[in-house]
Design a protein around this motif. Sequence first.
Motif, short mmCIF file in Angstrom:
data_model
loop_
_atom_site.label_atom_id
_atom_site.label_comp_id
_atom_site.label_asym_id
_atom_site.label_seq_id
_atom_site.Cartn_x
_atom_site.Cartn_y
_atom_site.Cartn_z
N GLY A 148 0.81 -1.21 0.00
CA GLY A 148 0.00 0.00 0.00
C GLY A 148 0.84 1.26 0.00
N ALA A 149 2.00 1.18 0.65
CA ALA A 149 2.88 2.35 0.72
C ALA A 149 3.26 2.82 -0.67
N ALA A 150 3.49 1.87 -1.58
CA ALA A 150 3.88 2.25 -2.94
C ALA A 150 2.72 2.96 -3.64
N VAL A 159 3.34 11.02 -0.61
CA VAL A 159 3.88 10.72 0.71
C VAL A 159 4.92 9.63 0.52
N PRO A 160 6.15 9.82 1.01
CA PRO A 160 7.19 8.81 0.76
C PRO A 160 6.78 7.43 1.27
N ARG A 161 7.12 6.41 0.49
CA ARG A 161 6.76 5.06 0.89
C ARG A 161 7.55 4.60 2.11
N SER A 162 8.68 5.27 2.36
CA SER A 162 9.47 4.88 3.53
C SER A 162 8.74 5.21 4.83
N LEU A 163 7.58 5.87 4.71
CA LEU A 163 6.74 6.06 5.89
C LEU A 163 6.50 4.71 6.57
#
Lengths: 342, 320
Positions: free
Chosen positions: A305-307, A315-319
């Motif tokens: 989902g982050a991607a 919003v950066p996926r590294s969140l």
Amino acid sequence: MRRAVVDLLKAIRAPVAAIALTLAIGFVLVAAITDEPVRAYRDLLFANFDSLGNFALFLNRATPLTLIALGVIFSFRAGVFNVGGEGQLYAGAIAATVVGVFLSGLPAIVLFPLAVAAGILAGAFLGWIPAVLKVRLAVDEVVTTLMLNIIVLLFTSYLANQVIRDPTSYGAVSQMLPQKIWLPAFPGVPGATSGIIVAVLLSIVSWVALFRTEWGAQLRASGTNLRFARTIGVPADRRIITAMLLAGGFGGLAGTLYVLGIGHRFEQNFSPDYGLVGLTCALLARIHPIGALATALFYAMIINGAAYMQISTDVPRSLVDLLTGLLVLLMTARLGLRQRQG
Amino acid sequence: MAYISFLASVLEQSSPIMLAALAAMITLRANILNVAVEGMMLVGAFTAIAVGNASGSAALALLCALVAAIVMSQLLALMTLRFSADFIVAGLGINLLAAGGSLFALEWFYRSPGGLRPITFPDLWHIPAGALSWLPVLGPALEGQSIIVVLSFLAVPACFVFLYKTPTGYYLRASGEDEHAARSAGIDVARMKALALAISGLLAGLAGAQISMDKLHFFLPEMTSGRGFIGLAATLFSGGLPWTTAAAAVLFGFFGALGDRLQALDIPSQFVLMLPYLAAILGLTFARWRLHIRNRPARILKPQATSEPSGSHRADLEPS
């Protein structure tokens, strides 16, 4: 019936609270940096189900996580703090690939079981080393599994770079496995591995083995109170070693199914730290096999989902990495006064 | 002259490993297996570059790197000592938090997930060329090394004096040796452990600053590349004794420098790079094996008496 529901609620209260707290912190963070926090969170959690393709990637992500988490559960239940999931995963993946590439002339009916067996055995061997050292000499297994992880990663890097490397592609990537031993796709979902079926079945089998057999009771007794287990005649040393063989075997199987079902080749950096995330899933589920399936699915959901979130709202996926760190840090904490003395 | 440049690269490689090893050693003496050294180093490395980039002052960058790493160590202390989180799990959490946090900062503030490369960056103080020409062999190798390399070698006697010659060092070791006895003697065990973690953070921050600030002047995600764990391996290999730990760190630094040379010659370096980790496992096994042999007669009398001394740190993970 009502008691069962109450018990279930009690059991999942703490993990759900930890996840909710982490997601809440994440939401605050997202709200601070973007105008569309709701959209970002919708994509983080639900974009996996927007299309069949996304759903396939979701299943592919969940498979190794579930298997590693199951392995971790066996070792933790036997009182072995096994942080070697990553090494066991890589050992399984590389062993299956080496067998598949070097013996590609064999018919599929022989080669497939051979590759799977090689992967599982390689992982199990990696679980056996720390187990024997712990049982015989009381060598700390955290240290041995941590160090073995790095040793295995270096070793696979050597194999992938120098021995089975695909010279036509860039980076440490092995040659393709022969198509005849690829795992068939999940029925109805093109691109998804049917390894997820194996993972789901094994989580049920693990639950039965651990909680509904004498063997499982002995294994758990060895983990909760070693001296007591020995006193009442449980062959604790054997149970501990078996648990670690299984833990390694599960990690190895995760790697094997990855190369046979998803990657179709070995890539040196195929794992976004599946070992540690699998451990996280197991601990979040309070080392329960069925619970681990649920937490692995949850984790697969937010990693992918982050991607989608990054694409739609930048919003950066590294969140998610940040949140995972917070979650792991908070996971074993207990609110309130210290319960144990020393 | 080839051996002098090799010696110089051994010193340079040893420096962060030495600091990481000492960081792990201090906590090990307080009975904490500190797997978070890696994460604290990464935070130090990132902070050094971020602050140096913003302020243009090397001293400020170094100071902030140390402070940031100490803050991480105290976060770990808070979670483990106050909220009884498991040391290993929370430590791994610190590593993930450091990796995720620095990547998040790169992506969000600097819009460059690949790394942070300031165009100009303040230099650390280096030993000027020719200043040590009176010292044979070692002198030329030391010239041009940064202040942190010098500090990392001075940190060894400093840690030795602290652990063995000061009251606080005694208390710290007592807390690690036997928590109950230490508590009965009036030592605040939790405070000693928090102090051990703070010193560990200081040393790890220095190690991280050395990695990013010395020659490279940039930050990459995963820049510490396992050197925190090599340091941990060095400490475990030498059983937490300062001088032996330092020797192991130099040995592992030598392996690292050798690995670099072999890479240049197109020889697989992976096997050389494996040596520190193998050494840690073998060293630990050998130490336990000797203990095993020595305890044999006693074991016949009391068969189950030899429980693991280091097992206490995961008592709270037993399934409830």
